[in-house]
Design a protein around this motif. Structure first.
Motif, PDB file in Angstrom:
ATOM      1  N   GLU A 103       0.820  -1.214   0.000  1.00 30.03           N
ATOM      2  CA  GLU A 103       0.000   0.000   0.000  1.00 30.03           C
ATOM      3  C   GLU A 103       0.855   1.266   0.000  1.00 30.03           C
ATOM      4  O   GLU A 103       0.412   2.327  -0.423  1.00 30.03           O
ATOM      5  CB  GLU A 103      -0.939   0.016   1.217  1.00 30.03           C
ATOM      6  CG  GLU A 103      -2.027  -1.026   1.141  1.00 30.03           C
ATOM      7  CD  GLU A 103      -3.000  -0.784  -0.002  1.00 30.03           C
ATOM      8  OE1 GLU A 103      -3.465   0.358  -0.153  1.00 30.03           O
ATOM      9  OE2 GLU A 103      -3.274  -1.728  -0.752  1.00 30.03           O
ATOM     10  N   MET A 104       2.071   1.151   0.477  1.00 28.06           N
ATOM     11  CA  MET A 104       2.977   2.299   0.534  1.00 28.06           C
ATOM     12  C   MET A 104       3.336   2.804  -0.864  1.00 28.06           C
ATOM     13  O   MET A 104       3.759   3.934  -1.033  1.00 28.06           O
ATOM     14  CB  MET A 104       4.261   1.952   1.294  1.00 28.06           C
ATOM     15  CG  MET A 104       4.038   1.654   2.740  1.00 28.06           C
ATOM     16  SD  MET A 104       3.408   3.108   3.605  1.00 28.06           S
ATOM     17  CE  MET A 104       2.918   2.385   5.138  1.00 28.06           C
ATOM     18  N   GLN A 105       3.149   1.962  -1.873  1.00 28.59           N
ATOM     19  CA  GLN A 105       3.466   2.367  -3.242  1.00 28.59           C
ATOM     20  C   GLN A 105       2.652   3.594  -3.647  1.00 28.59           C
ATOM     21  O   GLN A 105       3.108   4.408  -4.431  1.00 28.59           O
ATOM     22  CB  GLN A 105       3.211   1.206  -4.198  1.00 28.59           C
ATOM     23  CG  GLN A 105       3.663   1.494  -5.607  1.00 28.59           C
ATOM     24  CD  GLN A 105       3.721   0.238  -6.442  1.00 28.59           C
ATOM     25  OE1 GLN A 105       3.336  -0.838  -6.017  1.00 28.59           O
ATOM     26  NE2 GLN A 105       4.221   0.367  -7.652  1.00 28.59           N
ATOM     27  N   LYS A 106       1.466   3.743  -3.066  1.00 23.63           N
ATOM     28  CA  LYS A 106       0.610   4.890  -3.383  1.00 23.63           C
ATOM     29  C   LYS A 106       1.236   6.204  -2.926  1.00 23.63           C
ATOM     30  O   LYS A 106       0.857   7.267  -3.400  1.00 23.63           O
ATOM     31  CB  LYS A 106      -0.762   4.719  -2.730  1.00 23.63           C
ATOM     32  CG  LYS A 106      -1.520   3.518  -3.242  1.00 23.63           C
ATOM     33  CD  LYS A 106      -2.801   3.314  -2.462  1.00 23.63           C
ATOM     34  CE  LYS A 106      -3.510   2.043  -2.910  1.00 23.63           C
ATOM     35  NZ  LYS A 106      -4.647   1.716  -2.052  1.00 23.63           N
ATOM     36  N   SER A 107       2.186   6.142  -2.008  1.00 18.63           N
ATOM     37  CA  SER A 107       2.807   7.341  -1.439  1.00 18.63           C
ATOM     38  C   SER A 107       3.966   7.876  -2.268  1.00 18.63           C
ATOM     39  O   SER A 107       4.484   8.947  -1.974  1.00 18.63           O
ATOM     40  CB  SER A 107       3.339   7.032  -0.037  1.00 18.63           C
ATOM     41  OG  SER A 107       2.327   6.517   0.775  1.00 18.63           O
ATOM     42  N   VAL A 108       4.395   7.149  -3.270  1.00 15.99           N
ATOM     43  CA  VAL A 108       5.578   7.528  -4.040  1.00 15.99           C
ATOM     44  C   VAL A 108       5.457   8.944  -4.591  1.00 15.99           C
ATOM     45  O   VAL A 108       6.357   9.762  -4.438  1.00 15.99           O
ATOM     46  CB  VAL A 108       5.855   6.505  -5.179  1.00 15.99           C
ATOM     47  CG1 VAL A 108       6.906   7.016  -6.131  1.00 15.99           C
ATOM     48  CG2 VAL A 108       6.266   5.178  -4.588  1.00 15.99           C
TER      49      VAL A 108
ATOM     50  N   PHE B 298       9.427   2.747  -6.338  1.00 11.61           N
ATOM     51  CA  PHE B 298       9.061   1.937  -5.179  1.00 11.61           C
ATOM     52  C   PHE B 298       9.430   0.494  -5.469  1.00 11.61           C
ATOM     53  O   PHE B 298       9.230   0.008  -6.579  1.00 11.61           O
ATOM     54  CB  PHE B 298       7.558   2.053  -4.901  1.00 11.61           C
ATOM     55  CG  PHE B 298       7.100   1.217  -3.744  1.00 11.61           C
ATOM     56  CD1 PHE B 298       7.197   1.697  -2.448  1.00 11.61           C
ATOM     57  CD2 PHE B 298       6.587  -0.057  -3.947  1.00 11.61           C
ATOM     58  CE1 PHE B 298       6.784   0.923  -1.365  1.00 11.61           C
ATOM     59  CE2 PHE B 298       6.172  -0.838  -2.869  1.00 11.61           C
ATOM     60  CZ  PHE B 298       6.277  -0.339  -1.575  1.00 11.61           C
ATOM     61  N   LEU B 299       9.958  -0.180  -4.455  1.00 13.70           N
ATOM     62  CA  LEU B 299      10.318  -1.590  -4.573  1.00 13.70           C
ATOM     63  C   LEU B 299       9.641  -2.348  -3.431  1.00 13.70           C
ATOM     64  O   LEU B 299       9.916  -2.088  -2.262  1.00 13.70           O
ATOM     65  CB  LEU B 299      11.843  -1.749  -4.471  1.00 13.70           C
ATOM     66  CG  LEU B 299      12.408  -3.150  -4.591  1.00 13.70           C
ATOM     67  CD1 LEU B 299      12.155  -3.727  -5.978  1.00 13.70           C
ATOM     68  CD2 LEU B 299      13.896  -3.138  -4.289  1.00 13.70           C
ATOM     69  N   PRO B 300       8.716  -3.264  -3.763  1.00 14.62           N
ATOM     70  CA  PRO B 300       8.051  -4.023  -2.698  1.00 14.62           C
ATOM     71  C   PRO B 300       8.978  -5.095  -2.124  1.00 14.62           C
ATOM     72  O   PRO B 300       9.767  -5.696  -2.843  1.00 14.62           O
ATOM     73  CB  PRO B 300       6.844  -4.646  -3.392  1.00 14.62           C
ATOM     74  CG  PRO B 300       7.215  -4.709  -4.835  1.00 14.62           C
ATOM     75  CD  PRO B 300       8.179  -3.584  -5.087  1.00 14.62           C
ATOM     76  N   LYS B 301       8.878  -5.306  -0.814  1.00 15.92           N
ATOM     77  CA  LYS B 301       9.577  -6.419  -0.152  1.00 15.92           C
ATOM     78  C   LYS B 301       8.587  -7.562  -0.035  1.00 15.92           C
ATOM     79  O   LYS B 301       7.418  -7.319   0.186  1.00 15.92           O
ATOM     80  CB  LYS B 301      10.005  -6.024   1.263  1.00 15.92           C
ATOM     81  CG  LYS B 301      11.088  -5.006   1.366  1.00 15.92           C
ATOM     82  CD  LYS B 301      11.371  -4.788   2.853  1.00 15.92           C
ATOM     83  CE  LYS B 301      12.338  -3.707   3.148  1.00 15.92           C
ATOM     84  NZ  LYS B 301      12.523  -3.485   4.589  1.00 15.92           N
ATOM     85  N   PRO B 302       8.997  -8.788  -0.125  1.00 10.81           N
ATOM     86  CA  PRO B 302      10.352  -9.201  -0.481  1.00 10.81           C
ATOM     87  C   PRO B 302      10.606  -8.970  -1.972  1.00 10.81           C
ATOM     88  O   PRO B 302       9.678  -8.925  -2.767  1.00 10.81           O
ATOM     89  CB  PRO B 302      10.370 -10.690  -0.138  1.00 10.81           C
ATOM     90  CG  PRO B 302       8.947 -11.126  -0.289  1.00 10.81           C
ATOM     91  CD  PRO B 302       8.106  -9.925   0.095  1.00 10.81           C
TER      92      PRO B 302
END
Length: 119
Positions: A86-91, A99-103
């Motif tokens: 969900e943090m990708q929306k903050s880019v 943005f790079l999702p973990k893992p």
């Protein structure tokens, strides 16, 4: 040589990312305490900061805004990474470059860094 600063409070991730990027021709500096980030940026002068969103008492998005707001550091590319997709929306709102999702797998890490790295 291209310089990357990696900021994450997970020492295992720092070690893994440093190894992967070093093997791909990057000079890498790691910081496990976000409080050291500013000093390291000024001494190491990275072209890109790989910045975890969740840093205990700090939010990587706020740190990204600070990097992008300063005339001295605004040209530094910032890639946020987090296990919370969900943090990708903050880019966009914090002006991160990517943005790079973990893992993540190491090939995706290197490609994301390469794509975001300024010429």
């Amino acid at each position: 040589m291209k310089r990357v600063l990696v900021v994450d409070d997970d020492l295992d991730i720092l070690e893994l990312v440093q190894m992967a990027l070093s093997m791909n021709g990057y000079t890498v500096q790691t910081v496990s305490k976000w409080e050291s980030m500013d000093d390291t940026i000024h001494s190491f002068r990275p072209q890109l900061v790989l910045l975890d969103v969740s840093l205990g008492t700090a939010d990587g998005r706020d740190l990204c805004r600070k990097i992008k707001a300063s005339p001295e550091t605004s040209s530094i590319a910032v890639v946020l990474f987090s296990a919370n997709i969900e943090m990708q929306k903050s880019v966009g709102e914090c002006k991160a470059n990517s943005f790079l999702p973990k893992p993540f797998d190491l090939q995706r890490l290197v490609k994301t860094i390469r794509d975001a790295m300024p010429e």
